[in-house]
Each structure stands twice: as C-alpha cells, then as structure tokens.
Scaffold this motif. Structure first.
Motif, short mmCIF file in Angstrom:
data_model
loop_
_atom_site.label_atom_id
_atom_site.label_comp_id
_atom_site.label_asym_id
_atom_site.label_seq_id
_atom_site.Cartn_x
_atom_site.Cartn_y
_atom_site.Cartn_z
N HIS A 108 0.86 -1.20 0.00
CA HIS A 108 0.00 0.00 0.00
C HIS A 108 0.89 1.24 0.00
O HIS A 108 1.33 1.72 1.04
CB HIS A 108 -0.93 0.00 1.20
N VAL A 109 1.11 1.76 -1.18
CA VAL A 109 2.07 2.85 -1.37
C VAL A 109 1.35 4.15 -1.70
O VAL A 109 0.20 4.14 -2.14
CB VAL A 109 3.07 2.50 -2.50
N PRO A 110 2.04 5.28 -1.53
CA PRO A 110 1.44 6.55 -1.94
C PRO A 110 1.49 6.69 -3.45
O PRO A 110 2.36 6.13 -4.12
CB PRO A 110 2.34 7.59 -1.27
N LEU A 111 0.57 7.44 -3.99
CA LEU A 111 0.60 7.78 -5.41
C LEU A 111 -0.09 9.13 -5.59
O LEU A 111 -1.29 9.26 -5.33
CB LEU A 111 -0.09 6.71 -6.25
N VAL A 112 0.67 10.12 -6.00
CA VAL A 112 0.15 11.46 -6.24
C VAL A 112 0.58 11.90 -7.63
O VAL A 112 1.77 11.79 -7.99
CB VAL A 112 0.66 12.48 -5.20
N VAL A 113 -0.37 12.37 -8.42
CA VAL A 113 -0.08 12.85 -9.77
C VAL A 113 -0.43 14.33 -9.85
O VAL A 113 -1.60 14.71 -9.67
CB VAL A 113 -0.89 12.06 -10.83
N VAL A 114 0.58 15.15 -10.07
CA VAL A 114 0.38 16.58 -10.27
C VAL A 114 0.31 16.84 -11.77
O VAL A 114 1.32 16.73 -12.47
CB VAL A 114 1.51 17.41 -9.64
N ASP A 115 -0.87 17.13 -12.24
CA ASP A 115 -1.10 17.40 -13.66
C ASP A 115 -1.45 18.88 -13.79
O ASP A 115 -2.51 19.30 -13.30
CB ASP A 115 -2.24 16.52 -14.18
N PRO A 116 -0.60 19.67 -14.42
CA PRO A 116 -0.87 21.12 -14.48
C PRO A 116 -2.16 21.48 -15.19
O PRO A 116 -2.65 22.60 -15.06
CB PRO A 116 0.36 21.68 -15.21
N ARG A 117 -2.76 20.53 -15.90
CA ARG A 117 -4.02 20.79 -16.60
C ARG A 117 -5.22 20.69 -15.68
O ARG A 117 -6.32 21.13 -16.02
CB ARG A 117 -4.21 19.79 -17.74
N HIS A 118 -5.03 20.06 -14.49
CA HIS A 118 -6.17 19.77 -13.64
C HIS A 118 -6.03 20.45 -12.28
O HIS A 118 -4.92 20.65 -11.78
CB HIS A 118 -6.28 18.25 -13.42
N GLU A 119 -7.15 20.74 -11.71
CA GLU A 119 -7.18 21.31 -10.36
C GLU A 119 -6.71 20.26 -9.37
O GLU A 119 -7.06 19.08 -9.47
CB GLU A 119 -8.59 21.78 -10.03
N GLY A 120 -5.93 20.66 -8.39
CA GLY A 120 -5.38 19.73 -7.42
C GLY A 120 -6.23 19.59 -6.18
O GLY A 120 -7.36 20.09 -6.10
N GLY A 121 -5.68 18.90 -5.19
CA GLY A 121 -6.34 18.73 -3.92
C GLY A 121 -7.39 17.66 -3.89
O GLY A 121 -8.19 17.59 -2.95
N ARG A 122 -7.40 16.77 -4.89
CA ARG A 122 -8.40 15.71 -4.93
C ARG A 122 -7.82 14.41 -4.38
O ARG A 122 -6.65 14.10 -4.58
CB ARG A 122 -8.87 15.47 -6.36
N THR A 123 -8.65 13.65 -3.68
CA THR A 123 -8.28 12.32 -3.22
C THR A 123 -9.23 11.32 -3.84
O THR A 123 -10.45 11.44 -3.71
CB THR A 123 -8.34 12.21 -1.69
N LEU A 124 -8.66 10.34 -4.55
CA LEU A 124 -9.46 9.30 -5.21
C LEU A 124 -9.21 7.99 -4.49
O LEU A 124 -8.06 7.59 -4.30
CB LEU A 124 -9.10 9.19 -6.68
N SER A 125 -10.28 7.33 -4.09
CA SER A 125 -10.15 6.13 -3.26
C SER A 125 -10.26 4.83 -4.04
O SER A 125 -10.16 3.75 -3.45
CB SER A 125 -11.22 6.15 -2.16
N CYS A 126 -10.44 4.89 -5.34
CA CYS A 126 -10.58 3.66 -6.12
C CYS A 126 -9.27 2.88 -6.13
O CYS A 126 -8.19 3.48 -6.13
CB CYS A 126 -11.01 3.98 -7.54
N PRO A 127 -9.31 1.55 -6.15
CA PRO A 127 -8.08 0.76 -6.20
C PRO A 127 -7.35 0.97 -7.52
O PRO A 127 -7.95 0.87 -8.61
CB PRO A 127 -8.58 -0.69 -6.08
N VAL A 128 -6.07 1.27 -7.44
CA VAL A 128 -5.24 1.43 -8.63
C VAL A 128 -3.92 0.71 -8.42
O VAL A 128 -3.54 0.37 -7.30
CB VAL A 128 -4.98 2.91 -8.98
N SER A 129 -3.22 0.48 -9.53
CA SER A 129 -1.94 -0.24 -9.50
C SER A 129 -0.85 0.66 -10.06
O SER A 129 -1.09 1.51 -10.93
CB SER A 129 -2.06 -1.51 -10.35
N LEU A 130 0.38 0.43 -9.59
CA LEU A 130 1.51 1.16 -10.15
C LEU A 130 1.68 0.88 -11.64
O LEU A 130 2.29 1.68 -12.35
CB LEU A 130 2.80 0.80 -9.42
N ARG A 131 1.15 -0.24 -12.13
CA ARG A 131 1.25 -0.52 -13.56
C ARG A 131 0.56 0.56 -14.39
O ARG A 131 0.91 0.78 -15.55
CB ARG A 131 0.65 -1.90 -13.87
N GLN A 132 -0.41 1.23 -13.79
CA GLN A 132 -1.16 2.26 -14.51
C GLN A 132 -0.37 3.55 -14.71
O GLN A 132 -0.77 4.42 -15.47
CB GLN A 132 -2.48 2.54 -13.79
N VAL A 133 0.75 3.67 -14.01
CA VAL A 133 1.57 4.87 -14.17
C VAL A 133 2.15 4.94 -15.58
O VAL A 133 2.20 6.02 -16.18
CB VAL A 133 2.70 4.87 -13.12
#
Length: 495
Positions: free
Chosen positions: A438-463
């Motif tokens: 269970h690792v952290p994953l934060v994506v800063v995308d300058p096109r999108h507003e920040g400060g969102r937390t998404l709780s859906c299960p994701v994998s590092l493979r999706q990076v």
C-alpha cells in the motif's frame, strides 16, 4: 526509386507521428522507496507547509494504490515503466533464476543460471554508476544465442516508456540505485539518453551515507531540470521523462523504524540493528527527502516549467512490519536445508525478504518440497505455501507464464516475519501484504485542479500508460499494456 524515396520519407517522419497533442512536455517520476501511504498522511499532518503537502495540494492523490507483487524494486520499477507485471516482463525479482540460461563464465554446456541483477554484477560491488561498471563475466549467458552474456535490458521481455519516448524523438533520463537499472533502456537497449546509477551498496546500512547517495541523484535531476545532462556539463534540453528513486526512507525504516503500530517516526536511531547510536533516524531521512523535493519544485518553477511538467510521487514498494512488536527474524538459510533434505543439491535459488521465492534444480520435486516446508511451517514462519501450477494463479495471475523463470514455490509468511538473521534489519519488503504494497501515489497534472483524493483501487502498472498519454504518445505502444490490458489512471473516482 520512387518507392525507396517514399520509404525514406516515412522512416524520417514515422517516429514524430507517435506523438500527437502532448498535454505536458515533461514528466518527473519520483519513487520514495519504502514509503507507505500512511507515511504521506502522517508527514503532511506534522508538516503542513512541506513540499509533500504542496504536491498533494496540487495533485490528485490515489489513496488506494498498490505496488507490484513481488514488492521488490525491480518488479515495482518495471510496473511503473512498462505497465506490466512479471507475467509480461519476465522479471520476478532483482535476484532470480532462469532454467534456460547458463551460468556466468561458463561455456553454456549446462542450463539453469542465477540471474543476479544487483550490485554483485559490478566490477566492484560498492562502486560504479553506469553500464561500463557492469562486469560481463558476472552475467548469465544465453546458450541459444551463441553463449553471449545477457545484460539486464536484454532480459526484459517487453519495452519501456523510455523506449517509446526515445523512438518519438524525445529525450529520456533515469537515476537509480544500481548500474543494473540500465534494464530500463528496454530490450532494444536504446531507451535511455541519460542513465545514472550510482551504486548504493556501500551506503545501504548507514542512513547518513544513504542520504549522501540520494543527493548524487538529486543533483543529477536538478541539472536535468535546467536542461543539462546529469553531470551538469552539457546543455541537452530537459528530458521528456526523467526522475529518480530515494533510498533514504527505505534504509531509515530498516535501521531506525517506527515507534508504534501507527507508524510514528522516532527522532533518532534505535538500539536495534547494526547502526546503534548512529543518528540520524527515520524522521530526519524523511525531512531530507522533503527538502530535496522542495528544491526540485523550486527549480521547475524558476525555469518556467511548472505549467509544462507532470510530477508523479510514489514508491516502488513499502516495508513491513510497521509494528515492531510483531517482528520475527527467520534465517533464510533454513530453506536450503529443508529443500535439500528432499534431494541433495535440489536448491537452485532462494530469494527471501518478506516473501520467499524458491527455484529448484528438479522442478518435478516442487510438491515434495512444499510438503516438507508445510511440515515445518512454524519454523520458517510460513503463512501460505504455494507450489507448481498454483504459483501462476497467485495475485490474479501476475506471476503466470515464463516457464523457465517462474518460481517453483512461493512462501508468504505470517505477519511480522522478515527473512534475515537476528538484528539484521527491522523491516523489509517483497510480500503481497498490505504493509508491503500500500504505497502513496500522487499525480500533479498542471491541466487539472489539485487537492483531490481518489479512493478507487489502482496499480503502479497504470503509471506507465498515464505518462505516455500525458506526453501525447500512444499507450498501446507498450507491449505490456497490450498484453495485460493496463489502463491509465483515471480522474474519475468511479475508476
């Protein structure tokens, strides 16, 4: 002649066509090895003005992200950079076994070889920072290809994001902990324009030294942000994909650890482990990492790249156990003695940290060995023991395929077990437990507003497909994405 001219024109323009409508021009990928998702939560709570807090405020945080299993650095790194699990990459750990290859230095008269893609393949296990520091005499050989040596990148079965970007005419760079991370150049060997792998082996039991080793990579990244090569000597342009891994959190957890089961960080080294009385500890290591990220953010802003750079902060793996009260050391030498009791010399390779991967010289004896291990489960700290065809079904098939490489037996321990001699380290990784994955994953995308937390299960493979998509490159140019159907990270919490 006309056909030849047309072919030449297509060849010259074909790579450029791979990129269309890029959303950003740069992606900075940072791995804080050993970091748990709760470490991110705790650090931000204690340091609300920190760089990590800024990253979360500016980005989308995936609070239910999982690393690859086995949760080792090689599978974790390759998950992020290929989009694949060992089922497609063919890489199960940094040290593994292949029944098709022949031993290093041999004439390829026998099959079955150790594949040690860590510091042991360097000319000097404690030094080196590039491909030239890998000793070919220490590499396994391929009897089906003229008995040539097999470099890490040649062992990988699928391509990488770096190969795709390089083929599109984009610049790529990587900084990681061994010269063996040249594996990220991919099977073509051409994916990396700027590779820097300062060996960390001499520093891996000393927190102060590991921060100094990390600093080498930090300086390299700062140079690259400025459009220089990692040495800072030549102007080459800021890479499209670049980044580094931090070892400080990983090593500090191993030799400083946590105060309690909640993951509270101590302010100095504990009395356990080989570094007794040698501060700093985990808290200082995390402060160092945060300050380094702050320097990167400042440099990106100073160079006018903020609106053009995606930043991804994650971890190849976490570590366990967090609660020191559950820690139990099991000497991994116990495995070989039990295996060889079935048949002398049966052990091919045992790779054990917080999960044991076992390869046998006679694969037909896997069931017999599993029975002996089961009979001694309490001695070896085993929770579950899987052998033979069952191994391929583990973790939703992520170990399947690769008949010459897949382990014959997988031992997942009971919580708290670390396969090591007593007092060697407080935590490690490798298992499929939540603490390890269970690792952290934060994506800063300058096109999108920040400060969102998404709780859906994701994998590092999706990076991996996420990075290519951000750069305007086709995700399905990745072999593993096509083979495993890996999807890019979604901004929708219904993902």
């Amino acid at each position: 002649m006309g056909l030849v001219v047309c072919a030449l024109i297509f060849a010259a323009s074909g790579s450029a066509r791979l990129q269309a409508n890029p959303k950003v021009n740069h992606v900075l990928l940072l791995s804080l090895d050993g970091f748990h998702d709760f470490d991110l939560t705790n650090y931000i709570a204690a340091h609300p003005a920190s760089a990590l807090a800024e990253v979360v405020a500016r980005g989308s945080r995936y609070s239910n992200a999982s690393s690859q299993v086995p949760s080792d650095s090689f599978p974790g790194t390759l998950a992020m950079t290929t989009g694949g699990s060992p089922a497609s990459t063919g890489v199960y750990y940094d040290v593994s076994w292949d029944n098709k290859l022949s031993p290093a230095g041999s004439a390829c008269t026998t099959r079955g070889a150790l594949v040690p893609f860590n510091q042991t393949i360097n000319f000097n296990a404690n030094t080196g920072d590039g491909v030239a520091d890998i000793n070919p005499a220490k590499l396994p050989r391929d009897p089906e290809n003229g008995c040539v040596v097999v470099y890490p990148h040649q062992y990988l079965k699928v391509n990488t994001i770096y190969e795709v970007a390089h083929a599109a005419g984009l610049r790529t760079a990587v900084a990681d902990k061994h010269p063996s991370y040249e594996i990220l150049a991919g099977p073509s060997g051409t994916g990396l324009d700027d590779f820097y792998g300062p060996e960390f082996n001499a520093a891996k039991t000393d927190i102060t030294k590991i921060m100094a080793n990390d600093e080498l990579k930090v300086v390299a990244v700062l140079n690259q942000i400025d459009g220089l090569n990692h040495q800072g000597t030549t102007t080459v342009g800021t890479p499209a994909i670049f980044g580094m891994n931090f070892q400080a959190p990983n090593i500090a957890q191993k030799f400083s650890g946590y105060v309690d089961a909640a993951g509270t960080t101590p302010q100095s080294i504990t009395t356990l482990g080989p570094l007794a009385g040698n501060p700093p500890g985990l808290a200082q290591a995390l402060d160092y990492v945060d300050a380094a990220i702050a320097r990167m953010l400042s440099r990106i802003e100073a160079d006018g790249l903020t609106d053009d750079t995606m930043i991804i902060v994650t971890a190849k793996h976490a570590n366990s156990p967090v609660d020191r009260a559950t820690l139990r050391w099991i000497d991994p030498a116990n495995f070989a003695s039990l295996i060889d009791s079935v048949q002398p010399g049966l052990t091919a390779q045992v790779t054990a940290d917080t999960m044991a991967l076992i390869w046998l010289k006679d694969r037909s004896r896997a069931g017999d060995v599993a029975a002996v291990l089961q009979a001694n489960a309490s001695t070896i700290g085993a929770g579950t023991i899987t052998s033979g065809a069952g191994v391929g079904a583990l973790f939703n098939g992520q170990l399947a395929g690769n008949p010459s490489r897949i382990p014959d037996i997988v031992v997942q321990p009971v919580p708290g077990v670390v396969f090591a001699t007593a007092n060697a380290k407080l935590v490690d990784h490798g298992s499929g437990s939540a603490e390890d994955t269970h690792v952290p994953l934060v994506v800063v995308d300058p096109r999108h507003e920040g400060g969102r937390t998404l709780s859906c299960p994701v994998s590092l493979r999706q990076v991996a497909p996420t990075i290519l998509n951000a750069l305007g490159l086709k995700e399905k140019l990745l072999d593993a994405v096509r083979q495993e159907g890996t999807k890019r990270l979604s901004d929708d919490d219904e993902c």
